[in-house]
Design a protein around this motif. Sequence first.
Motif, PDB file in Angstrom:
ATOM      1  N   PRO A 104     -14.504   8.688  48.981  1.00 58.54           N
ATOM      2  CA  PRO A 104     -14.505  10.004  49.462  1.00 58.54           C
ATOM      3  C   PRO A 104     -15.595  10.706  49.830  1.00 58.54           C
ATOM      4  O   PRO A 104     -16.670  10.252  49.280  1.00 58.54           O
ATOM      5  CB  PRO A 104     -13.945  10.746  48.180  1.00 58.54           C
ATOM      6  CG  PRO A 104     -14.283   9.718  47.158  1.00 58.54           C
ATOM      7  CD  PRO A 104     -14.238   8.471  47.386  1.00 58.54           C
ATOM      8  N   ALA A 105     -15.599  11.352  51.087  1.00 60.31           N
ATOM      9  CA  ALA A 105     -16.622  12.221  51.409  1.00 60.31           C
ATOM     10  C   ALA A 105     -16.032  13.480  51.559  1.00 60.31           C
ATOM     11  O   ALA A 105     -15.494  13.721  52.547  1.00 60.31           O
ATOM     12  CB  ALA A 105     -17.228  11.810  52.755  1.00 60.31           C
ATOM     13  N   VAL A 106     -16.329  14.545  50.447  1.00 57.50           N
ATOM     14  CA  VAL A 106     -15.397  15.507  50.201  1.00 57.50           C
ATOM     15  C   VAL A 106     -16.326  16.875  50.473  1.00 57.50           C
ATOM     16  O   VAL A 106     -17.300  16.713  49.855  1.00 57.50           O
ATOM     17  CB  VAL A 106     -14.594  15.441  49.104  1.00 57.50           C
ATOM     18  CG1 VAL A 106     -13.862  16.672  48.722  1.00 57.50           C
ATOM     19  CG2 VAL A 106     -13.579  14.506  49.003  1.00 57.50           C
ATOM     20  N   ALA A 121     -18.212   3.796  58.579  1.00 57.29           N
ATOM     21  CA  ALA A 121     -17.195   4.015  57.461  1.00 57.29           C
ATOM     22  C   ALA A 121     -16.487   2.613  57.000  1.00 57.29           C
ATOM     23  O   ALA A 121     -16.135   1.869  58.005  1.00 57.29           O
ATOM     24  CB  ALA A 121     -16.096   5.129  57.745  1.00 57.29           C
ATOM     25  N   SER A 122     -16.253   2.671  55.724  1.00 60.96           N
ATOM     26  CA  SER A 122     -15.463   1.371  55.351  1.00 60.96           C
ATOM     27  C   SER A 122     -14.079   1.976  55.410  1.00 60.96           C
ATOM     28  O   SER A 122     -13.717   2.946  55.413  1.00 60.96           O
ATOM     29  CB  SER A 122     -15.930   0.948  53.827  1.00 60.96           C
ATOM     30  OG  SER A 122     -15.025   1.539  52.906  1.00 60.96           O
ATOM     31  N   LYS A 123     -13.387   0.740  55.156  1.00 60.53           N
ATOM     32  CA  LYS A 123     -11.686   1.073  55.331  1.00 60.53           C
ATOM     33  C   LYS A 123     -11.353   1.925  54.105  1.00 60.53           C
ATOM     34  O   LYS A 123     -10.094   2.497  54.106  1.00 60.53           O
ATOM     35  CB  LYS A 123     -11.018  -0.207  55.280  1.00 60.53           C
ATOM     36  CG  LYS A 123     -11.236  -0.899  56.682  1.00 60.53           C
ATOM     37  CD  LYS A 123     -10.220  -2.274  56.720  1.00 60.53           C
ATOM     38  CE  LYS A 123     -10.220  -2.780  58.281  1.00 60.53           C
ATOM     39  NZ  LYS A 123      -9.366  -4.017  58.384  1.00 60.53           N
ATOM     40  N   THR A 124     -12.012   2.112  53.084  1.00 58.93           N
ATOM     41  CA  THR A 124     -11.710   2.882  52.006  1.00 58.93           C
ATOM     42  C   THR A 124     -12.152   4.250  52.016  1.00 58.93           C
ATOM     43  O   THR A 124     -12.008   5.374  51.298  1.00 58.93           O
ATOM     44  CB  THR A 124     -12.379   2.312  50.439  1.00 58.93           C
ATOM     45  OG1 THR A 124     -13.701   2.570  50.606  1.00 58.93           O
ATOM     46  CG2 THR A 124     -11.820   0.962  50.286  1.00 58.93           C
ATOM     47  N   ALA A 125     -12.983   4.783  53.228  1.00 53.88           N
ATOM     48  CA  ALA A 125     -13.589   6.064  53.348  1.00 53.88           C
ATOM     49  C   ALA A 125     -12.231   6.904  53.600  1.00 53.88           C
ATOM     50  O   ALA A 125     -11.254   6.643  54.385  1.00 53.88           O
ATOM     51  CB  ALA A 125     -14.475   5.943  54.640  1.00 53.88           C
ATOM     52  N   ARG A 126     -12.506   8.109  53.015  1.00 50.41           N
ATOM     53  CA  ARG A 126     -11.489   9.115  53.345  1.00 50.41           C
ATOM     54  C   ARG A 126     -12.347  10.646  53.324  1.00 50.41           C
ATOM     55  O   ARG A 126     -13.097  10.684  52.184  1.00 50.41           O
ATOM     56  CB  ARG A 126     -10.409   9.305  52.391  1.00 50.41           C
ATOM     57  CG  ARG A 126     -10.717   9.269  50.788  1.00 50.41           C
ATOM     58  CD  ARG A 126      -9.596   8.257  50.077  1.00 50.41           C
ATOM     59  NE  ARG A 126      -8.394   9.014  50.252  1.00 50.41           N
ATOM     60  CZ  ARG A 126      -7.638   9.950  49.569  1.00 50.41           C
ATOM     61  NH1 ARG A 126      -8.337  10.395  48.287  1.00 50.41           N
ATOM     62  NH2 ARG A 126      -6.509  10.218  49.745  1.00 50.41           N
ATOM     63  N   PHE A 127     -11.967  11.538  54.122  1.00 45.10           N
ATOM     64  CA  PHE A 127     -12.821  12.602  54.254  1.00 45.10           C
ATOM     65  C   PHE A 127     -11.855  14.055  54.074  1.00 45.10           C
ATOM     66  O   PHE A 127     -10.578  13.870  54.358  1.00 45.10           O
ATOM     67  CB  PHE A 127     -13.292  12.663  55.482  1.00 45.10           C
ATOM     68  CG  PHE A 127     -14.112  11.609  55.845  1.00 45.10           C
ATOM     69  CD1 PHE A 127     -15.537  11.605  55.762  1.00 45.10           C
ATOM     70  CD2 PHE A 127     -13.380  10.631  56.684  1.00 45.10           C
ATOM     71  CE1 PHE A 127     -15.985  10.457  56.380  1.00 45.10           C
ATOM     72  CE2 PHE A 127     -14.204   9.360  57.027  1.00 45.10           C
ATOM     73  CZ  PHE A 127     -15.683   9.404  56.780  1.00 45.10           C
ATOM     74  N   SER A 128     -12.222  14.912  53.502  1.00 42.09           N
ATOM     75  CA  SER A 128     -11.465  16.252  53.326  1.00 42.09           C
ATOM     76  C   SER A 128     -12.627  17.391  53.317  1.00 42.09           C
ATOM     77  O   SER A 128     -13.366  17.312  52.438  1.00 42.09           O
ATOM     78  CB  SER A 128     -10.516  15.964  52.054  1.00 42.09           C
ATOM     79  OG  SER A 128      -9.931  17.325  51.889  1.00 42.09           O
TER      80      SER A 128
END
Length: 257
Positions: A104-106, A121-128
């Motif tokens: 997470p990059a939140v 980004a790695s495939k596990t990266a997620r942004f919000s």
Amino acid sequence: MTVELTIDGAVAKVVLNRPEKLNALTVEMRERLGEYFTRLRFDDAVRAIIVTGAGRGFCSGADVDRMGGHDLRGDRERMQQGAHGYLRTLHAIEKPVIAAVRGPAVGIGWSIALACDLVVASKTARFSQIFKRIGLAPDGGAIWFLTRRLGMPKAKELVFSARFVEAEEALALGLVNEVVEDDALMARAEALAAELAEGPTFALGLAKKLFNAAIGPSLDDYLDIESLIQPQLHQTADNAEGRAAFREKRPPKFTGR
């Protein structure tokens, strides 16, 4: 130490190191980031920088448990001296800066990544832009960065929904430059930083200034406005309810006040 700085030749690495909290930022971490970014900005031996997080996350945002407790004036000063200080410095560094993001990059964590020049980004990266869930508007220049990259309609959709953007969607939207396997993330970021560190650093730094001047207003002007808005929202009933709901792991019940 909750933020670590290492320098290997011409490449510096700044690591958020609070993995048990997914690198949620504390006041002390913000102060350390400000110190490190200032040092690296003026260290001529450093010609490229990597910003990343330890463990399975980049940064899960500000530490919600430490929010609140300030009046309007004090909160504005806290923003200007805290988050705005180190983000201004990061954005002003006249050399290439790469965010290496996994997990997470939140919230403010996403703002840190957006303030960098390139994002791997790695495939596990997620942004919000998760601020809505605690009754706040985005800070850390998030709206300034997102509107420049996406245009206003898409930026509003991400802010108003507070949904997560997975790595592949972020790539398709142009929010990251490339996506790699999780175990290849740091090797790729380090290779890219090494390549950029061999370039004409002064010319690249001035090119950054041209990019920043290409579309107004400036980040400094935007952050001045932001520091008037967020402190007011910290005083609202919705923000108090959002913080309580986050701590109690339940859906918030907002009243619009």
